[in-house]
Design a protein around this motif. Structure first.
Motif, short mmCIF file in Angstrom:
data_model
loop_
_atom_site.label_atom_id
_atom_site.label_comp_id
_atom_site.label_asym_id
_atom_site.label_seq_id
_atom_site.Cartn_x
_atom_site.Cartn_y
_atom_site.Cartn_z
N MET A 174 43.85 75.82 58.04
CA MET A 174 43.44 75.89 56.65
C MET A 174 42.69 74.63 56.25
N SER A 175 41.63 74.81 55.46
CA SER A 175 40.87 73.66 54.99
C SER A 175 41.48 73.14 53.69
N ASP A 176 40.96 72.01 53.21
CA ASP A 176 41.47 71.43 51.96
C ASP A 176 41.24 72.36 50.78
N ALA A 177 40.12 73.10 50.80
CA ALA A 177 39.82 74.02 49.69
C ALA A 177 40.85 75.15 49.64
N ASP A 178 41.32 75.59 50.77
CA ASP A 178 42.31 76.66 50.81
C ASP A 178 43.70 76.15 50.42
N ALA A 179 43.96 74.85 50.57
CA ALA A 179 45.29 74.31 50.33
C ALA A 179 45.50 73.93 48.87
N ARG A 180 44.51 74.08 48.03
CA ARG A 180 44.65 73.69 46.61
C ARG A 180 45.50 74.72 45.86
N THR A 181 46.22 74.20 44.92
CA THR A 181 47.06 75.08 44.09
C THR A 181 46.20 75.63 42.95
N PRO A 182 46.64 76.68 42.31
CA PRO A 182 45.91 77.21 41.16
C PRO A 182 45.72 76.16 40.05
N ALA A 183 46.69 75.30 39.86
CA ALA A 183 46.58 74.25 38.84
C ALA A 183 45.47 73.26 39.20
N GLN A 184 45.36 72.92 40.50
CA GLN A 184 44.30 72.01 40.95
C GLN A 184 42.93 72.65 40.77
N ILE A 185 42.85 73.93 41.07
CA ILE A 185 41.57 74.65 40.90
C ILE A 185 41.18 74.68 39.43
#
Length: 108
Positions: free
Chosen positions: A1-12
């Motif tokens: 998994m990349s960093d973009a995939d590991a973000r939480t909905p709150a981070q997005i």
């Protein structure tokens, strides 16, 4: 998994909000730049700077001319050079006389 995939909905959501704020700031800045008052103010500033520059050059040129003439008509110790002043004065009187005669002939 990349960093973009590991973000939480709150981070997005925080990233989207940050980008939205940046875009709003950019749009506000563009709005100020293209506002007619800003454009006119910038144009006035450029003209004023150009006039100041032109006047400065004219002043320097006139000052140099006066210094050159003074150097021709006054010696280094400050005394007048009569041998140069008299011919200049005679030419000036002659030109004034020609102008007076010319204006009288036009007036008839």
């Amino acid at each position: 998994m990349s960093d973009a995939d590991a973000r939480t909905p709150a981070q997005i959501e925080a990233d989207i909000k940050r980008r939205r704020d940046q875009l709003a700031d950019t749009l506000d800045e563009i709005g100020v730049r293209v506002h007619p008052k800003t454009i006119v103010g910038d144009a006035k500033a450029k003209v004023a700077a150009s006039v100041d520059n032109s006047l400065g050059r004219a002043y320097v040129g006139a000052n140099r001319f006066v210094s050159d003439v003074r150097g021709q008509l006054v010696s280094a110790d400050g005394s007048p050079r009569i041998e140069r002043i008299v011919p200049v004065a005679l030419v000036a009187v002659g030109l004034v006389g020609l102008l007076v005669v010319s204006s009288r002939r036009r007036g008839r």
